[in-house]
Enzyme design. Structure first.
Site, PDB file in Angstrom:
ATOM      1  N   ASP A  15     -13.908 -43.479  -3.957  1.00  0.00           N
ATOM      2  CA  ASP A  15     -12.003 -43.320  -3.117  1.00  0.00           C
ATOM      3  C   ASP A  15     -11.409 -44.086  -3.000  1.00  0.00           C
ATOM      4  O   ASP A  15     -11.691 -45.478  -2.992  1.00  0.00           O
ATOM      5  CB  ASP A  15     -12.472 -42.384  -1.839  1.00  0.00           C
ATOM      6  CG  ASP A  15     -11.654 -42.203  -1.429  1.00  0.00           C
ATOM      7  OD1 ASP A  15     -10.152 -42.264  -1.287  1.00  0.00           O
ATOM      8  OD2 ASP A  15     -11.407 -40.491  -1.470  1.00  0.00           O
ATOM      9  N   ARG A  16     -10.307 -43.300  -4.289  1.00  0.00           N
ATOM     10  CA  ARG A  16      -9.418 -44.569  -4.764  1.00  0.00           C
ATOM     11  C   ARG A  16      -8.609 -45.103  -3.197  1.00  0.00           C
ATOM     12  O   ARG A  16      -8.268 -46.338  -3.066  1.00  0.00           O
ATOM     13  CB  ARG A  16      -8.366 -43.698  -5.085  1.00  0.00           C
ATOM     14  CG  ARG A  16      -9.286 -44.051  -6.856  1.00  0.00           C
ATOM     15  CD  ARG A  16     -10.143 -43.016  -6.997  1.00  0.00           C
ATOM     16  NE  ARG A  16     -10.538 -41.536  -6.829  1.00  0.00           N
ATOM     17  CZ  ARG A  16     -11.666 -40.890  -6.943  1.00  0.00           C
ATOM     18  NH1 ARG A  16     -12.052 -41.344  -6.585  1.00  0.00           N
ATOM     19  NH2 ARG A  16     -10.458 -39.358  -5.960  1.00  0.00           N
ATOM     20  N   THR A  17      -8.015 -44.253  -2.516  1.00  0.00           N
ATOM     21  CA  THR A  17      -7.615 -43.802  -0.711  1.00  0.00           C
ATOM     22  C   THR A  17      -8.354 -45.519  -0.553  1.00  0.00           C
ATOM     23  O   THR A  17      -7.610 -45.910   0.139  1.00  0.00           O
ATOM     24  CB  THR A  17      -7.211 -42.851  -0.576  1.00  0.00           C
ATOM     25  OG1 THR A  17      -6.238 -42.393  -0.983  1.00  0.00           O
ATOM     26  CG2 THR A  17      -6.296 -43.414   0.780  1.00  0.00           C
ATOM     27  N   CYS A  22      -6.124 -38.013 -11.728  1.00  0.00           N
ATOM     28  CA  CYS A  22      -5.622 -38.654 -10.205  1.00  0.00           C
ATOM     29  C   CYS A  22      -4.983 -39.376 -10.056  1.00  0.00           C
ATOM     30  O   CYS A  22      -5.011 -40.144 -10.884  1.00  0.00           O
ATOM     31  CB  CYS A  22      -7.474 -39.337  -9.615  1.00  0.00           C
ATOM     32  SG  CYS A  22      -7.460 -40.179  -8.178  1.00  0.00           S
ATOM     33  N   ASN A  23      -3.895 -39.017  -9.032  1.00  0.00           N
ATOM     34  CA  ASN A  23      -2.218 -40.146  -9.256  1.00  0.00           C
ATOM     35  C   ASN A  23      -2.779 -40.849  -8.915  1.00  0.00           C
ATOM     36  O   ASN A  23      -2.175 -42.066  -9.140  1.00  0.00           O
ATOM     37  CB  ASN A  23      -1.870 -38.869  -7.877  1.00  0.00           C
ATOM     38  CG  ASN A  23      -1.284 -38.230  -8.552  1.00  0.00           C
ATOM     39  OD1 ASN A  23      -0.255 -37.201  -8.807  1.00  0.00           O
ATOM     40  ND2 ASN A  23      -1.750 -36.220  -8.578  1.00  0.00           N
ATOM     41  N   THR A  24      -3.506 -41.118  -7.603  1.00  0.00           N
ATOM     42  CA  THR A  24      -3.897 -42.647  -7.099  1.00  0.00           C
ATOM     43  C   THR A  24      -4.074 -43.556  -7.718  1.00  0.00           C
ATOM     44  O   THR A  24      -3.996 -44.504  -7.753  1.00  0.00           O
ATOM     45  CB  THR A  24      -4.581 -42.458  -6.292  1.00  0.00           C
ATOM     46  OG1 THR A  24      -4.335 -41.591  -4.857  1.00  0.00           O
ATOM     47  CG2 THR A  24      -4.704 -43.151  -4.735  1.00  0.00           C
ATOM     48  N   ALA A  25      -4.919 -42.726  -8.560  1.00  0.00           N
ATOM     49  CA  ALA A  25      -5.471 -44.045  -9.576  1.00  0.00           C
ATOM     50  C   ALA A  25      -4.973 -44.371 -10.606  1.00  0.00           C
ATOM     51  O   ALA A  25      -4.666 -45.209 -11.320  1.00  0.00           O
ATOM     52  CB  ALA A  25      -7.206 -43.742 -10.526  1.00  0.00           C
ATOM     53  N   THR A  79      -1.949 -38.843  -1.237  1.00  0.00           N
ATOM     54  CA  THR A  79      -2.282 -38.967  -0.422  1.00  0.00           C
ATOM     55  C   THR A  79      -2.117 -40.201   0.070  1.00  0.00           C
ATOM     56  O   THR A  79      -1.259 -41.025  -0.122  1.00  0.00           O
ATOM     57  CB  THR A  79      -4.211 -39.669  -1.115  1.00  0.00           C
ATOM     58  OG1 THR A  79      -3.521 -40.662  -2.096  1.00  0.00           O
ATOM     59  CG2 THR A  79      -4.737 -39.289  -2.176  1.00  0.00           C
ATOM     60  N   LYS A 114     -11.848 -31.008  -0.567  1.00  0.00           N
ATOM     61  CA  LYS A 114     -13.163 -31.937  -1.008  1.00  0.00           C
ATOM     62  C   LYS A 114     -13.826 -31.640  -0.204  1.00  0.00           C
ATOM     63  O   LYS A 114     -14.952 -31.657  -0.539  1.00  0.00           O
ATOM     64  CB  LYS A 114     -12.382 -34.109  -0.375  1.00  0.00           C
ATOM     65  CG  LYS A 114     -11.702 -34.456  -1.728  1.00  0.00           C
ATOM     66  CD  LYS A 114     -11.132 -35.947  -1.661  1.00  0.00           C
ATOM     67  CE  LYS A 114      -9.904 -36.044  -2.801  1.00  0.00           C
ATOM     68  NZ  LYS A 114     -11.012 -36.138  -3.826  1.00  0.00           N
ATOM     69  N   CYS A 148      -0.975 -35.298  -5.634  1.00  0.00           N
ATOM     70  CA  CYS A 148      -2.275 -35.253  -5.821  1.00  0.00           C
ATOM     71  C   CYS A 148      -3.217 -34.108  -5.705  1.00  0.00           C
ATOM     72  O   CYS A 148      -2.777 -33.643  -5.416  1.00  0.00           O
ATOM     73  CB  CYS A 148      -2.587 -35.529  -3.822  1.00  0.00           C
ATOM     74  SG  CYS A 148      -4.473 -35.172  -3.052  1.00  0.00           S
TER      75      CYS A 148
END
Length: 236
Positions: free
Chosen positions: A52-54, A88-91, A130, A170, A199
């Site tokens: 999980d990136r967050t 994936c935005n966070t990545a 996120t 999720k 997200c």
């Protein structure tokens, strides 16, 4: 594998799986095509086991994710991909690092979405994302580059955003069209003229329930630019 003047698109997916299949469908639906051969050649890597990136951002430990994404990009390049996207935005907090390690183009969803918002005339953009994306300031910086103001939810509303993402999409928990309304009300009350779905799980929420035009989907903006960069035209 390449057709003249066209490029093969690599997709690093699985973050999460529903968003990846949504992106694939978007590209197909939005490409001007009249037969199978008019569509884009794609290599889709559904890397669902990616950490999980967050959680990694909040823990201050991104090394494992950098290593795995680096290998994913190399895998896509070896298969013939000319450019790659991450659904994936966070990545995207890692995109500069990853770009230094590959010769293929990595398309930046953050910058693409911000440029699209600017094109729409947005001035105050509500960022629905996120905790990791917000902590990294990805869209705050991108909006500033394009002369827009990024507006963040209150702590209470950010918790609701995370519940939709993690407990709803999720985890497969119950969701309703009303879940996002308190968030929307607060952000409009703060003067936002656009609300960015930053997200890809929120992109899935939009796909399930539909949302009004005040919402802009970063994943859809990424699909549009991917089609163009691969040498195809957008339908309509």
């Amino acid at each position: 594998m390449n057709r003249k003047n066209e490029k093969v698109l690599g997709v690093i997916g699985g973050m999460g799986p529903l968003a990846s299949q949504l992106f694939y469908g978007m590209v197909i639906r939005k490409t001007e095509a009249y037969c199978d051969q008019d569509h884009i050649d794609m290599i889709i890597l559904n890397h669902a086991s990616m950490p999980d990136r967050t959680e990694a951002i909040l823990a201050g430990d991104m090394d494992t994710i950098i290593d795995q994404l680096d290998k994913d990009i190399a895998y896509l390049a070896s298969g013939g991909a000319d450019l790659a996207v991450m659904t994936c935005n966070t990545a995207h907090s890692l995109i500069d690092i990853l770009r230094e390690r590959t010769d293929i183009e990595l398309v930046d969803m953050i910058d693409t979405a911000a440029a699209y918002l600017k094109q729409l005339g947005a001035k105050r953009v509500g960022i629905l994302a996120t905790d990791g994306t917000i902590k990294e300031g990805l869209y705050q910086k991108a909006c500033a580059r394009y002369g827009m103001e990024a507006v963040l939810p209150s702590d209470e509303m950010q918790k609701k955003v995370m519940e939709i993402i993690y407990d709803g999409i999720k985890d497969g928990g119950p969701l309703t069209p009303e879940d996002i309304l308190p968030i929307e009300k607060e952000m409009v009350g703060k003067g936002c003229d656009k609300l960015l779905l930053a997200c890809t799980e929120l992109s899935c929420y939009r796909d399930i329930f539909g949302l009004p035009d005040i919402y802009v989907d970063a994943l859809e903006a990424l699909a549009d630019i991917a089609i163009i960069k691969c040498g195809k035209k957008l339908k309509g």
